[in-house]
Design an enzyme around this catalytic site. Structure first.
Site, PDB file in Angstrom:
ATOM      1  N   ASP A 254      -4.211 -31.872   6.845  1.00  0.00           N
ATOM      2  CA  ASP A 254      -4.446 -31.364   5.398  1.00  0.00           C
ATOM      3  C   ASP A 254      -5.801 -30.643   5.570  1.00  0.00           C
ATOM      4  OD1 ASP A 254      -4.488 -30.601   2.741  1.00  0.00           O
ATOM      5  OD2 ASP A 254      -4.168 -32.652   1.993  1.00  0.00           O
TER       6      ASP A 254
HETATM    7  C1  BGC Z   1      -3.904 -30.060  -0.229  1.00  0.00           C
HETATM    8  C2  BGC Z   1      -2.544 -29.635   0.290  1.00  0.00           C
HETATM    9  C3  BGC Z   1      -2.292 -28.043   0.675  1.00  0.00           C
HETATM   10  C4  BGC Z   1      -3.405 -27.469   1.100  1.00  0.00           C
HETATM   11  C5  BGC Z   1      -3.596 -26.125   1.431  1.00  0.00           C
HETATM   12  C6  BGC Z   1      -4.995 -29.105  -0.098  1.00  0.00           C
HETATM   13  O1  BGC Z   1      -5.983 -29.268  -0.705  1.00  0.00           O
HETATM   14  O2  BGC Z   1      -3.976 -31.453  -0.457  1.00  0.00           O
HETATM   15  O3  BGC Z   1      -1.263 -30.116  -0.296  1.00  0.00           O
HETATM   16  O4  BGC Z   1      -1.266 -27.957   1.265  1.00  0.00           O
HETATM   17  O5  BGC Z   1      -4.855 -27.557   0.379  1.00  0.00           O
HETATM   18  O6  BGC Z   1      -3.641 -25.419   0.394  1.00  0.00           O
END
Ligand code: BGC
Length: 738
Positions: A254
């Site tokens: 993530d």
């Molecule tokens: C989120 C993810 C997301 C990523 C990219 C993170 O803050 O938890 O679900 O895909 O950001 O935007």
């Protein structure tokens, strides 16, 4: 009434288009190509292919470095679970939780296919969805709406369908978040510590379905698991995901969830995103040249880097991205205007169909619905209109003004348009004699005045939540409580007390408490419309005026109080998951608590009769014995039996019923929830027509996770079989013995 239910015109069209373009290889074939490419790559190129170019360093939310030696691009990774984030124009589909509420496999697959057809047109390689963790043990948790249900079986089936649809359109799906990111508060510091059985039977369960559906990518989560960050947790990543579940694709972090160079590499992480932390100039960069150095000094074996690259390449080949995958046609950072229009009228129709079929009718007294041409109708509440500042006024939908059609955070899209309930009602009633009176604020006195001027009133209320990096009206991602926002209870009370029949429409991320509203005798109907996406108003009027009978069912429980759920987000840094297997309806059943509206509940404009339960199960008790393949032990998904029943439309209008199968385990299994969803079938029936619901039981559906042997085991004894219209409206009972 039109006959619409499951496979509609819109979904068949979209599915046919996806199937026509699907070019899926087997993992073995994809690995062969990847391995041959690997020989051609330099060490720097390999490192670049597993390292992000930093936040905002490329057009997508995640981008890697393109090698020169093979024709492989800078990979474009883009959110998310309901749309392609930031791009426009784009179709904003109903949220995951609404897709789940349809209980319609075809629609869920078609939604995935359509979303990813658009993503492909934009040049996206990896679409960051579906979201299957959070599972939603905490009803107020901020991101539950991105996923399909708080039941692992429904979540798992929907996940499999979504991934098949998405990858069938030539885009790599990314199942997230792995694992146990169940709340937004302290998401980057909390440790989730469930016991092994709970881990397998609830939280891992839908990830098995994801892997089984050949998902190309998985995203590890921000939180710790038993004290170790999820993205450097050897037991979770190498042991469980790549070991037990047999995952062959690549694992990405993530955004900013990586905390080490060596440990994350050796624990099974395959790609770091976005390549640095979010500070400018980029702060910590764990891979890139740091990974190269760790390989040179022997702390990370070369074979590990080669494995990372092979997995990344294999996913790309698996879905056919080596052939005619378009270049990236938008930038996330300049307003997202795409150089191609990837939206289609069929996708808009599909968004409407899903939104319509996800609407759950919770209450309908005095035959209040469908509406029968009232002389006058009051439409009340700020949720009836689009935010006066524009549907996209707040970045990542981080405000709750106007009608609510998505939550907030990374899992959102830019509305190309948003059909508000009021405008759809006006459209529907144009040319009729019904007079529309409006009060489009949440002011209770103004609402009551509008109601007094009409025969019937519709009041719109809502409740929002989202990702923790944005706080909206004091809610830091997770909701502070389960009440309607903007004093919705007071608004409904004021309107209902004018003695007008009052219909309440709820746009909500999840359960809200309805007790105050239900105490008003004039509240004759409650319509749960969830987060319906761009076609919100049209879908609602399809139901309100009876063009279609409602057929959605609750994908979670609505309790009478928040305390009844037994789970709230915590400010502690450890969550021991003390509730174990008993979340949502499993908890209400076990604790003998009567919910307000149970899991699986939803009314229709017609009625259904159930008959002729038949059960045929043939399996020996004991553990799986098959070798591990993609998705877990080979025999885990074997069909070991079927349960079937007939459903007859005994009412006067066409409608679809979701017949549900729940199973109770024999006493020889360790303490298990009294009943667990293990099958469902949505059948569209004209009046008088019967259909057969056939539920196929896979070995896993009658197994529990045995912590001693670390295997899925079918217990010996008598299983209880319940078939019905909800988790508490059981119409047929039977049993089988293993
Ligand atoms: C989120 C993810 C997301 C990523 C990219 C993170 O803050 O938890 O679900 O895909 O950001 O935007």
């Amino acid at each position: 009434m039109r006959s619409l239910g499951t496979s509609t015109a819109a979904s068949s069209l979209v599915l046919a288009a996806a199937l026509a373009s699907a070019q899926v290889l087997t993992w073995d074939q994809a690995y062969q190509r990847a391995t041959s490419d690997l020989q051609k790559l330099t060490q720097d190129e390999k490192i670049g292919m597993v390292t992000g170019v930093t936040w905002m360093g490329g057009p997508c939310v995640g981008n890697t470095y393109a090698p020169q030696s093979i024709p492989y691009p800078s990979l474009c990774l883009q959110d998310g679970p309901l749309s392609s984030r930031f791009a426009n124009p784009i179709t904003v589909f109903p949220a995951g939780i609404n897709a789940g509420a349809t209980w319609d496999r075809d629609l869920i697959r078609a939604r995935g296919a359509a979303m990813s057809a658009e993503a492909k047109g934009l040049g996206v390689n990896v679409q960051l969805g579906p979201a299957l963790g959070a599972l939603g043990k905490i009803p107020s948790a901020g991101r539950n709406w991105e996923g399909f249900s708080s039941d692992p079986y429904l979540m798992g089936i929907a996940t499999g369908e979504a991934i098949k649809g998405m990858q069938g359109s030539g885009v790599q799906a990314c199942a997230k978040h792995f694992l146990l990111n169940e709340q937004e508060h302290n998401r980057e510091t909390i440790s989730s510590n469930p016991d092994d059985r709970t881990l397998h039977e609830l939280y891992l369960w839908p990830f098995y379905d994801a892997v089984k559906a050949n998902v190309a990518s998985v995203m590890c989560s921000y939180n710790k698991v038993h004290g170790t960050w999820a993205c450097e947790n050897d037991e979770l990543l190498n042991g469980i995901l790549k070991g037990e579940l047999g995952f062959k694709g690549h694992l990405i972090s993530d955004w900013n969830a990586q905390h080490s160079t060596v440990l994350s590499a050796n624990s099974g992480l395959d790609m770091t995103m976005p390549g640095s932390d979010f500070s400018t100039p980029p702060g910590s960069i764990y891979w890139g040249q740091n990974l190269a150095a760790a390989i040179s000094n022997g702390s990370v074996p070369q074979s590990r880097l080669d494995d990372m690259v092979t997995r990344v390449l294999a996913g790309w080949y698996l879905v056919g991205q080596d052939k005619d995958h378009p270049p990236v046609a938008f930038s996330s950072w300049d307003g997202g205007a795409a150089s191609v229009n990837v939206t289609t009228p069929a996708h808009g129709d599909l968004a409407r169909t899903i939104a319509r079929d996800s609407i759950v009718l919770l209450k309908n007294a005095r035959k209040a619905l469908p509406l029968k041409k009232p002389a006058s109708l009051a439409v009340i509440g700020s949720d009836a209109i689009v935010n006066p500042n524009g549907a996209n006024a707040c970045p990542d939908r981080g405000c709750n003004n106007g009608t609510l059609a998505q939550g907030w955070g990374s899992g959102t899209g830019e509305f190309p348009y948003l059909v508000a309930p009021l405008s759809a009602i006006q459209e529907k009633l144009a040319g009729t004699r019904t007079k529309i009176v409006t009060s489009t604020t949440d002011d209770a006195a103004a609402g009551a005045e509008a109601a007094r001027a009409a025969e019937t009133a519709i009041v719109f209320i809502n409740s929002d939540s989202g990702e923790g990096y944005i706080t909206v009206e004091g809610h830091a991602g997770d909701r502070n409580n389960l009440d309607p926002w903007h004093d919705g209870n007071a608004l409904v009370q004021a309107v209902a007390r004018t003695n007008r029949p009052t219909i309440v429409v709820v746009h909500s991320v999840g359960a809200i408490l309805l007790e105050t509203i239900l105490a008003e005798p004039n509240v004759v109907a409650i319509v749960w419309a969830g987060l319906p996406g761009q076609e919100s108003g049209h879908a609602l009027t399809d139901i309100l005026f009876g063009d279609t009978s409602p057929s959605g069912k609750l994908p979670y429980t609505i309790g009478k109080t928040e305390a009844d759920y037994g789970a709230h987000w915590t400010t502690e840094l450890v969550d021991n998951f003390a509730e174990g297997l008993f979340i949502d309806y499993r908890h209400f059943d076990q604790a003998g608590i009567k919910p307000r509206y149970e899991f699986g509940f939803g009314l229709s404009y017609t009625t259904f009769k159930y008959s002729t339960l038949a059960t045929a199960v043939n399996v020996a008790p004991g553990p799986t014995t098959g070798k591990t393949i993609v998705g877990g032990p080979e025999d885990l998904f074997d069909i070991v039996g079927t349960v079937s029943a007939y459903v007859r439309n005994s009412g006067r209008v066409t409608g679809a019923e979701v017949a549900q199968l729940y199973i109770g385990y024999p006493d020889s299994a360790p303490s298990t929830p009294p009943k667990q969803l293990r099958g469902f079938s949505k059948i569209n029936l004209v009046p008088g027509q019967s259909g057969q619901a056939i539920f196929e039981l896979r070995r896993r559906d009658i197994s529990y996770w045995d912590v001693a042997t670390k295997k899925w085991v079918v217990p010996k004894g008598k299983f209880k079989v319940y078939v019905g219209s909800s988790s508490r409206d059981i119409r047929l009972k039977g049993s089988f013995t293993v």
